[in-house]
Write a protein that holds these residues in place. Structure first.
Motif, short mmCIF file in Angstrom:
data_model
loop_
_atom_site.label_atom_id
_atom_site.label_comp_id
_atom_site.label_asym_id
_atom_site.label_seq_id
_atom_site.Cartn_x
_atom_site.Cartn_y
_atom_site.Cartn_z
N ALA A 49 2.10 11.34 6.29
CA ALA A 49 1.71 10.18 5.48
C ALA A 49 0.62 9.34 6.12
O ALA A 49 -0.06 8.58 5.42
CB ALA A 49 2.94 9.30 5.23
N ALA A 50 0.42 9.44 7.45
CA ALA A 50 -0.46 8.50 8.14
C ALA A 50 -1.93 8.69 7.78
O ALA A 50 -2.65 7.72 7.49
CB ALA A 50 -0.27 8.62 9.65
N ARG A 51 -2.42 9.94 7.82
CA ARG A 51 -3.83 10.17 7.51
C ARG A 51 -4.18 9.67 6.11
O ARG A 51 -5.23 9.03 5.93
CB ARG A 51 -4.17 11.64 7.67
CG ARG A 51 -5.65 11.94 7.52
CD ARG A 51 -5.94 13.44 7.74
NE ARG A 51 -7.37 13.69 7.72
CZ ARG A 51 -8.08 13.84 6.62
NH1 ARG A 51 -7.49 13.75 5.44
NH2 ARG A 51 -9.38 14.07 6.68
N PRO A 52 -3.36 9.92 5.09
CA PRO A 52 -3.67 9.37 3.77
C PRO A 52 -3.73 7.85 3.72
O PRO A 52 -4.42 7.30 2.85
CB PRO A 52 -2.53 9.92 2.89
CG PRO A 52 -2.16 11.21 3.54
CD PRO A 52 -2.27 10.93 5.01
N TRP A 53 -3.02 7.14 4.62
CA TRP A 53 -3.19 5.67 4.65
C TRP A 53 -4.66 5.32 4.89
O TRP A 53 -5.22 4.46 4.23
CB TRP A 53 -2.38 5.05 5.79
CG TRP A 53 -0.90 5.20 5.70
CD1 TRP A 53 -0.15 5.47 4.59
CD2 TRP A 53 0.02 5.08 6.80
NE1 TRP A 53 1.17 5.54 4.92
CE2 TRP A 53 1.32 5.30 6.27
CE3 TRP A 53 -0.12 4.81 8.15
CZ2 TRP A 53 2.45 5.25 7.06
CZ3 TRP A 53 1.02 4.77 8.95
CH2 TRP A 53 2.29 4.99 8.40
N SER B 216 5.06 -0.94 1.44
CA SER B 216 6.02 -0.38 0.49
C SER B 216 6.42 -1.45 -0.52
O SER B 216 6.89 -2.52 -0.12
CB SER B 216 7.27 0.12 1.23
OG SER B 216 6.95 1.10 2.18
N PRO B 217 6.21 -1.20 -1.83
CA PRO B 217 5.55 -0.01 -2.36
C PRO B 217 4.04 -0.20 -2.41
O PRO B 217 3.53 -1.32 -2.28
CB PRO B 217 6.12 0.07 -3.78
CG PRO B 217 6.27 -1.38 -4.18
CD PRO B 217 6.71 -2.09 -2.92
N GLU B 218 3.36 0.89 -2.61
CA GLU B 218 1.91 0.92 -2.81
C GLU B 218 1.71 1.71 -4.11
O GLU B 218 2.01 2.89 -4.17
CB GLU B 218 1.24 1.62 -1.63
CG GLU B 218 -0.25 1.86 -1.78
CD GLU B 218 -0.76 2.88 -0.77
OE1 GLU B 218 -1.92 3.31 -0.90
OE2 GLU B 218 0.01 3.26 0.14
N ASN C 93 7.03 3.84 2.31
CA ASN C 93 7.38 4.22 3.66
C ASN C 93 8.80 3.81 4.02
O ASN C 93 9.20 3.87 5.18
CB ASN C 93 6.38 3.60 4.64
CG ASN C 93 5.00 4.19 4.46
OD1 ASN C 93 4.79 5.37 4.67
ND2 ASN C 93 4.06 3.36 4.01
N GLU C 94 9.55 3.40 3.00
CA GLU C 94 10.96 3.06 3.17
C GLU C 94 11.75 3.66 2.02
O GLU C 94 11.29 3.70 0.88
CB GLU C 94 11.16 1.54 3.18
CG GLU C 94 10.55 0.83 4.37
CD GLU C 94 11.21 1.20 5.68
OE1 GLU C 94 12.39 1.61 5.66
OE2 GLU C 94 10.56 1.08 6.73
N LEU D 39 11.47 3.60 -9.62
CA LEU D 39 11.00 4.59 -8.66
C LEU D 39 11.96 4.64 -7.48
O LEU D 39 12.06 3.69 -6.70
CB LEU D 39 9.60 4.20 -8.17
CG LEU D 39 8.53 4.01 -9.27
CD1 LEU D 39 7.42 3.10 -8.78
CD2 LEU D 39 7.97 5.35 -9.69
N GLU D 40 12.66 5.75 -7.36
CA GLU D 40 13.65 5.89 -6.29
C GLU D 40 13.10 6.81 -5.20
O GLU D 40 12.80 7.98 -5.44
CB GLU D 40 14.95 6.47 -6.83
CG GLU D 40 16.03 6.60 -5.76
CD GLU D 40 17.30 7.24 -6.26
OE1 GLU D 40 18.26 7.35 -5.48
OE2 GLU D 40 17.34 7.65 -7.45
N PHE D 41 12.98 6.26 -4.00
CA PHE D 41 12.51 7.03 -2.84
C PHE D 41 13.69 7.27 -1.91
O PHE D 41 14.36 6.32 -1.48
CB PHE D 41 11.41 6.26 -2.10
CG PHE D 41 10.13 6.13 -2.87
CD1 PHE D 41 9.11 7.05 -2.71
CD2 PHE D 41 9.94 5.08 -3.77
CE1 PHE D 41 7.93 6.94 -3.42
CE2 PHE D 41 8.76 4.96 -4.48
CZ PHE D 41 7.74 5.89 -4.31
#
Length: 695
Positions: free
Chosen positions: A527-531, A618-620, A639-640, A676-678
């Motif tokens: 997930a980090a690079r896409p940030w 979170s959220p984005e 991210n949560e 939206l459920e993560f």
């Protein structure tokens, strides 16, 4: 008041009798009658500043159709001393933003532009923001080292800025008035903040004058004897509405009306070989060009096709030497013929990498072009190795070499069928040669260097426009992954940008990098690079994100693939990595998700962005719904672990496809309410509106 032409938004007034005193011409809204006056340009000629406020402009030519729905008109007028001013305007049928430029010439064969103060003396235009209750400077060329990327920046221009005569760089200046109107001025050039070549001179009372800062011309530049000076393209708009409404119109203008090269605006999905070339060197201990082999490229094409890639770009190493740009037959036995045939059978386009400034020391193109080698203070640059190929000289595009390089690209279209051209390594600075087209022996090194830096972007656009006139399917991407490059509105009139390579380096964060290791930090799946890559999506408010190509990683595991594809479909549209190592299930997943994207991508490209949150938070959430038909997408990241509720700003289609963990209902105004459920950290959800399935 004489009306020369109009579209559904405005009338163009060219008789010098606008509501603003001193205006040469203006825009009058059809809906309210409100007028924006554009003050005349002025030039220093033969030691005297000449303004053209008093001349009358008469229609001289047009309409000439530049592209569907965009017409060009030319107006002209002369003063009593024989100086001719031409105003060229391009007007779209269905947009309030117009483009314009000036040409100045003289009946006196010896007339020349001058700088008695030693500085540029050229005023492009002036408008009044006196009625504006809010003024905003929109910058496109701030380079943010946290991301190692250019980013959008919006800065409020307070009354104190006008009172203290500050000089914002822009290139866009926007004002909202208390009576419900919005004003925009802009210019098409580019350079990294704060190195301005053009800037707004603010004056008390809300006056903003766009002026040359440096390099816009050279002392003694002739404008007589059949020669003329042509300004950069400028822009102006007046609407009934606020800044957000104007931003919507402006974004549509950039997408549909600013460039005649329409192919550059289409949301193709791109693959580039470079990421694996870097991995192969730093992770596998090979060379950059070790993987540049026909067998591997053909195998990658198979995988890329299954994923849904449409433009396959072979990065550096496909050629024998720079300048000649001939396919290396030791790497590609039939000179890329088999590669092109394979791409054709898959319905994919061929793209190739170029360094437009490089010419190999033994290249045929260098023979006869030696005078175009870049020089600095009388010394030609030393040849340097280009990515494990022959040493090359740096060539000046603001010289005869511009046409030589354009000829090469046109040849490659005809011989190899190339339609995508990635341009790399074009810095904005470095040439002070007196024999080129940016000064003479009579000018100082500094003045010639400034003129080179000002002119190189215009030369780049000239090449792209000539290429596209021969091959309308051509797309040129200009790599701006490093700082000090020609970034602004200028190149977007012809092509698009390649925005981010791999983001920041270790040294950007003051972290020592182990010797012989990859100097980029964000080169791994997850997930980090896409940030990093998503952060510049704020450009999308003014400039469509489809014009900022950025590549995402296809690597397993599935969670990473979903995050990367979810990021890609917001418009940056690039993939790179080790395609041959992606699992079959991963290839299938990416192919399915991109198949759904292709059904609504034109709507996503068209849609004005609604963004909630920011990368890493979170959220984005990104809402990209075409208001005309309700089609598009909602993309959410978290991210949560947890559940979030989002209500759309628009009323999307009732037909939709979504991933697991998303439920949708519609309120009484037609807006979608999403739950939206993560269940995992660093994950994404995609909802496509307007389709009921991916395939």
């Amino acid at each position: 008041m004489q009306v020369q032409l109009q579209n559904r938004f405005f009338r163009l007034l060219t008789d010098g009798e606008t509501a603003d005193n001193g205006a040469l011409w203006g825009i009058q809204l059809v809906s309210t009658g409100k007028t924006l006056g554009i003050e005349a340009p002025s030039f220093e000629i033969d030691g005297k500043v000449r303004a053209f406020a008093g001349i009358r402009l008469a229609h001289a030519n047009g309409p000439t159709m530049i592209s569907p729905g965009v017409a060009e008109h030319v107006f002209a007028g002369s003063d009593s001393d024989g100086y001719l001013l031409q105003l060229t305007v391009r007007v779209a049928d269905d947009n309030p933003v117009l483009r314009f430029k000036y040409r100045i010439s003289s009946a006196n064969a010896d007339s020349r532009l001058s700088k008695t103060s030693g500085k540029d003396k050229l005023s492009y235009m002036a408008v009044s923001f006196e009625e504006a209750s809010k003024v905003t400077e929109v910058r496109l060329s701030e380079f943010n080292e946290l991301l190692h990327s250019f980013v959008l920046a919006e800065h409020e221009v307070r009354d104190s800025a006008f009172e203290n005569r500050l000089c914002p760089m822009g290139p866009i200046l926007v004002g909202e008035t208390s009576d419900g109107h919005a004003i925009l001025t802009a210019y098409e050039h580019g350079s990294q903040v704060p190195d301005a070549y053009v800037a707004y001179q603010l004056e008390p009372g809300g006056h903003a004058r766009l002026e040359a800062v440096k390099g816009n011309y050279y002392t003694g530049q002739p404008i007589g004897g059949g020669r003329q000076y042509e300004t950069i393209w400028l822009q102006a708009a007046l609407i009934e509405g606020d800044e957000k409404t104007l931003a919507r119109h402006y974004r549509s203008f950039v997408l549909h009306a600013m460039s005649p090269n329409a192919e550059s605006r289409k949301p193709y999905i791109y693959y580039n070989t470079w990421a694996f070339q870097e991995r192969n060197k730093f992770w596998n201990g090979k060379t950059y060009l070790d993987s540049m082999k026909e067998e591997r490229i053909l195998a990658e094409i198979d995988v890329a096709h299954r994923m849904g890639i449409e433009v396959f770009v072979i990065d550096t190493g496909w050629y024998v030497k720079t300048g000649d740009w001939e396919a290396n037959r030791q790497r590609f036995s039939d000179g890329l013929k088999s590669v092109k045939e394979k791409l054709d059978s898959c319905g994919m386009k061929l793209g190739l990498w170029f360094d437009p400034l490089a010419a190999g020391i033994t290249s045929r193109i260098l023979q006869g072009s030696e005078s175009s080698i870049i020089s600095w203070q009388g010394r030609k640059n030393e040849p340097r190795e280009i990515w494990e190929t022959e040493k090359s000289y740096k060539m000046c595009l603001v010289s005869e070499y511009k046409e030589v390089f354009a000829d090469e690209l046109i040849r490659l279209v005809r011989e190899l069928g190339v339609t995508y051209f990635k341009w790399d390594a074009i810095g904005q600075y470095g040439c002070s040669d007196p024999s080129h087209h940016h000064g003479t022996e009579a000018n100082s090194d500094e003045e010639r260097a400034d003129c080179y830096a000002f002119s190189i972007g215009r030369a780049m656009s000239d090449i792209v426009d000539r290429l596209c006139s021969v091959c309308p399917e051509a797309i040129v991407d200009f790599d701006i992954t490093e700082g000090h490059r020609y970034v602004g509105l200028g190149f977007l009139s012809s092509g698009k940008y390649f925005l981010i390579n791999n983001g920041p380096y270790y040294h950007n964060y003051d972290i020592p990098c182990p010797e012989d290791k990859w100097i980029n930090i964000f080169v791994y799946p997850g997930a980090a690079r896409p940030w990093i890559c998503r952060t510049p999506l704020t450009f999308d408010k003014w400039i469509p994100s489809v014009l900022f190509l950025t590549h995402y990683l296809p690597d397993d595991p599935e969670d990473s693939q979903i995050v990367n594809v979810a990021s890609l479909i917001l418009g940056q549209n690039g993939i790179w990595g080790d395609l041959l190592s992606v699992s079959d299930s991963g290839v299938h997943l990416i192919g399915e998700l991109l198949s759904g994207y292709k059904k609504v991508r034109d709507d996503i490209t068209e849609a004005y962005p609604v963004i909630v949150g920011s990368p890493g938070g979170s959220p984005e959430i990104y809402e990209k719904i075409n208001r005309a038909n309700g089609r598009g997408a909602i993309v959410a990241f978290s991210n949560e672990a947890g559940t979030y509720t989002y209500v759309t700003e628009s009323a999307p289609s009732r037909e939709h496809w979504t991933q697991e963990g998303v439920s949708i209902r519609y309120d009484d105004r037609g807006r979608a309410v999403l739950e939206l459920e993560f269940t995992k950290r660093g994950s994404a959800k995609i909802v496509y509106f307007g389709i009921d399935g991916l395939i």
